[in-house]
Scaffold this motif. Sequence first.
Motif, PDB file in Angstrom:
ATOM      1  N   LEU A 205       0.831  -1.209   0.000  1.00 42.50           N
ATOM      2  CA  LEU A 205       0.000   0.000   0.000  1.00 42.50           C
ATOM      3  C   LEU A 205       0.865   1.259   0.000  1.00 42.50           C
ATOM      4  CD1 LEU A 205      -2.730  -1.086   2.576  1.00 42.50           C
ATOM      5  CD2 LEU A 205      -3.036  -0.836   0.101  1.00 42.50           C
ATOM      6  N   ALA A 206       1.938   1.238   0.800  1.00 46.19           N
ATOM      7  CA  ALA A 206       2.830   2.402   0.859  1.00 46.19           C
ATOM      8  C   ALA A 206       3.547   2.621  -0.467  1.00 46.19           C
ATOM      9  CB  ALA A 206       3.839   2.231   1.984  1.00 46.19           C
ATOM     10  N   ALA A 207       3.835   1.521  -1.180  1.00 46.30           N
ATOM     11  CA  ALA A 207       4.514   1.612  -2.476  1.00 46.30           C
ATOM     12  C   ALA A 207       3.542   1.835  -3.626  1.00 46.30           C
ATOM     13  CB  ALA A 207       5.326   0.341  -2.721  1.00 46.30           C
ATOM     14  N   ARG A 208       2.255   1.845  -3.312  1.00 41.85           N
ATOM     15  CA  ARG A 208       1.205   2.004  -4.329  1.00 41.85           C
ATOM     16  C   ARG A 208       1.357   0.935  -5.417  1.00 41.85           C
ATOM     17  NH1 ARG A 208      -0.160   8.119  -5.718  1.00 41.85           N
ATOM     18  NH2 ARG A 208      -2.248   7.228  -5.632  1.00 41.85           N
ATOM     19  N   ALA A 209       1.569  -0.300  -4.960  1.00 43.91           N
ATOM     20  CA  ALA A 209       1.755  -1.427  -5.865  1.00 43.91           C
ATOM     21  C   ALA A 209       0.448  -1.785  -6.559  1.00 43.91           C
ATOM     22  CB  ALA A 209       2.283  -2.634  -5.087  1.00 43.91           C
ATOM     23  N   ASP A 210       0.542  -2.543  -7.642  1.00 48.80           N
ATOM     24  CA  ASP A 210      -0.660  -2.949  -8.360  1.00 48.80           C
ATOM     25  C   ASP A 210      -1.422  -4.008  -7.571  1.00 48.80           C
ATOM     26  OD1 ASP A 210       0.435  -5.630  -8.997  1.00 48.80           O
ATOM     27  OD2 ASP A 210       1.656  -4.609 -10.489  1.00 48.80           O
ATOM     28  N   ASP A 211      -2.641  -4.296  -8.004  1.00 50.67           N
ATOM     29  CA  ASP A 211      -3.521  -5.199  -7.261  1.00 50.67           C
ATOM     30  C   ASP A 211      -2.940  -6.603  -7.135  1.00 50.67           C
ATOM     31  OD1 ASP A 211      -5.322  -3.154  -6.943  1.00 50.67           O
ATOM     32  OD2 ASP A 211      -6.691  -3.821  -8.527  1.00 50.67           O
ATOM     33  N   GLU A 212      -2.271  -7.074  -8.179  1.00 46.94           N
ATOM     34  CA  GLU A 212      -1.694  -8.416  -8.131  1.00 46.94           C
ATOM     35  C   GLU A 212      -0.598  -8.503  -7.074  1.00 46.94           C
ATOM     36  OE1 GLU A 212       0.741 -11.626 -10.949  1.00 46.94           O
ATOM     37  OE2 GLU A 212      -0.150  -9.832 -11.852  1.00 46.94           O
ATOM     38  N   THR A 213       0.242  -7.494  -7.023  1.00 45.65           N
ATOM     39  CA  THR A 213       1.314  -7.475  -6.022  1.00 45.65           C
ATOM     40  C   THR A 213       0.741  -7.357  -4.623  1.00 45.65           C
ATOM     41  OG1 THR A 213       2.836  -6.481  -7.610  1.00 45.65           O
ATOM     42  CG2 THR A 213       3.412  -6.279  -5.284  1.00 45.65           C
ATOM     43  N   LEU A 214      -0.271  -6.510  -4.449  1.00 47.88           N
ATOM     44  CA  LEU A 214      -0.913  -6.375  -3.146  1.00 47.88           C
ATOM     45  C   LEU A 214      -1.499  -7.712  -2.699  1.00 47.88           C
ATOM     46  CD1 LEU A 214      -2.003  -4.791  -0.730  1.00 47.88           C
ATOM     47  CD2 LEU A 214      -3.943  -4.080  -2.162  1.00 47.88           C
ATOM     48  N   ALA A 215      -2.163  -8.416  -3.606  1.00 42.65           N
ATOM     49  CA  ALA A 215      -2.744  -9.714  -3.263  1.00 42.65           C
ATOM     50  C   ALA A 215      -1.657 -10.713  -2.902  1.00 42.65           C
ATOM     51  CB  ALA A 215      -3.578 -10.239  -4.428  1.00 42.65           C
ATOM     52  N   ARG A 216      -0.548 -10.688  -3.618  1.00 37.20           N
ATOM     53  CA  ARG A 216       0.555 -11.617  -3.352  1.00 37.20           C
ATOM     54  C   ARG A 216       1.163 -11.358  -1.975  1.00 37.20           C
ATOM     55  NH1 ARG A 216       3.628 -14.958  -6.520  1.00 37.20           N
ATOM     56  NH2 ARG A 216       2.459 -14.277  -8.362  1.00 37.20           N
ATOM     57  N   MET A 217       1.389 -10.095  -1.652  1.00 39.14           N
ATOM     58  CA  MET A 217       1.991  -9.775  -0.359  1.00 39.14           C
ATOM     59  C   MET A 217       1.008 -10.009   0.782  1.00 39.14           C
ATOM     60  SD  MET A 217       4.911  -9.298  -1.434  1.00 39.14           S
ATOM     61  CE  MET A 217       5.541  -9.219   0.238  1.00 39.14           C
ATOM     62  N   THR A 218      -0.275  -9.792   0.522  1.00 38.72           N
ATOM     63  CA  THR A 218      -1.287 -10.076   1.534  1.00 38.72           C
ATOM     64  C   THR A 218      -1.319 -11.569   1.841  1.00 38.72           C
ATOM     65  OG1 THR A 218      -2.630  -8.182   0.856  1.00 38.72           O
ATOM     66  CG2 THR A 218      -3.739  -9.903   2.098  1.00 38.72           C
ATOM     67  N   ARG A 219      -1.262 -12.390   0.819  1.00 36.66           N
ATOM     68  CA  ARG A 219      -1.231 -13.839   1.016  1.00 36.66           C
ATOM     69  C   ARG A 219       0.040 -14.264   1.751  1.00 36.66           C
ATOM     70  NH1 ARG A 219      -3.283 -18.218   2.839  1.00 36.66           N
ATOM     71  NH2 ARG A 219      -2.414 -20.117   1.931  1.00 36.66           N
TER      72      ARG A 219
END
Length: 305
Positions: A205-219
């Motif tokens: 979120l701080a890096a304003r990453a794309d949705d796929e990256t956010l989902a990957r890091m959340t997992r």
Amino acid sequence: MNPDSTHSFAARLETTAQKVAATLEALLSDTLLDGEIARPAHLLAAMQHGVLNGGKRLRPFLVVETSRLLGAPEPAAMRVAAALECIHCYSLIHDDLPSMDDDDLRRGQPTVHVAFDEATAILAGDALLTLAFDILSSPETALPAEARLQLVNQLARAAGIGGMVGGQALDLDAERVTPDEAGIVRLQAMKTGALLRYACAAGALAARADDETLARMTRFGEIVGLAFQLADDLLDVTSDTATLGKAAGKDAGRGKGTLVSLHGVAAVRQRLDGLVEEAAALLEPFGPEAETLRQAARFIARRES
């Protein structure tokens, strides 16, 4: 993990812990912020006791490392990390209260309600909870307003009724009626896993990453959250109070159901190995740059305190 990489990881973890502690010390000084009338000395001392008492700072470390991997600015990441640690420490202060887990020891020191008193401990936790959102929403956390809003929103959810606090309520219920395996997993994913999940998502979120990256890091955060709790359950039955810095054997003493009590030590250790492999697989797209996070997953699964 070879000895050299183990030493390197430990040094990196310690360096980040020191930086986070310095950030927290500055935030918990007696310097007034805009709009504040006073900072009562007794309450501030209790907050400092509950926060500036060592610890690995694992959740902040995950924020900082995911932020580094994805390109978020370090000064902002450090403030996000400090906000999360305020939430974590508030939860420990309240968790230790006589009406909750009734613990006298935390990180090898007297808990806040023992060092001060119960009412002050409750207020110290309340103040840390609100301070976290002050930190995140402040322009001093130099991120775009939209990113700060997302960080605030997601932390509120991770810490609230659908996250940590809800999990704590389920944990209290579990002292009266032992949950089944699905109930144990749900409880742990909320009480312990939600903040670890947030720690990894926060960097994206701080890096304003794309949705796929956010989902990957959340997992990835979900996996290390489960690994942390499984390791904690193992330590509760295999370690001692001196090593842990808190009371050992409390889950069994209170009759709480855990995956260790259901499946045994060997099965849980095997499950931890599988989680480490799954975490590493999630990080493959990031290549060598994600090695510290791979090491973090192994450290969480195999920690000894």
